[in-house]
Design a protein around this motif. Structure first.
Motif: not given
Length: 128
Positions: A61-70, A72-80, A92-96, A102-103
């Motif tokens: 998301s431009v200057h956000h790197l997003i790392i997941s175990r999804s 499918d492309h895109g994240l659902r609201p309930d995914q880590k 800034r590092v954020v764990f959701i 969470h962090s």
């Protein structure tokens, strides 16, 4: 999970790394003022050399790197996810986990042990 399904997921993960690396490569080398994202690009390259593209999907998301175990492309609201957000010369590092934060911390280097620990936590969760 069938071998075919596993192979397809790994292929999609790999493609997400290709697209994300190309995205940051273009920003860093073709647009003035985006050099601050070079550490993100190097982080992607370093983690790829460690084989992490077999465990995570990347997105941006431009200057956000997003790392997941999804799967499918895109994240659902309930995914880590782990988000690394460029903030001038720091990150800034954020764990959701869904709606729960969470962090949330700031690092000067993406080699920070806290980030490595979050990657290990995320890696040990099921594909989603």
């Amino acid at each position: 999970m069938t071998p075919e399904a596993t192979s397809e997921i790994l292929k999609q993960f790999e493609m997400s790394w290709d697209k994300t690396e190309q995205f940051y490569n273009t920003l860093v080398y073709e647009y003035k003022g985006w050099g601050r994202l070079m550490p993100l690009l190097q982080f992607i390259r370093d983690k790829r050399s460690e084989g992490e593209q077999r465990h995570f999907r990347l997105g941006t998301s431009v200057h956000h790197l997003i790392i997941s175990r999804s799967v499918d492309h895109g994240l659902r609201p309930d995914q880590k996810s782990i988000q690394i957000i460029s903030e001038n010369d720091k990150f800034r590092v954020v764990f959701i986990n869904g709606d729960v934060l969470h962090s949330d911390f700031t690092v000067e280097s993406l080699e920070d042990e806290r980030l490595s620990n979050l990657l290990l936590i995320l890696k040990n969760t099921l594909l989603d």
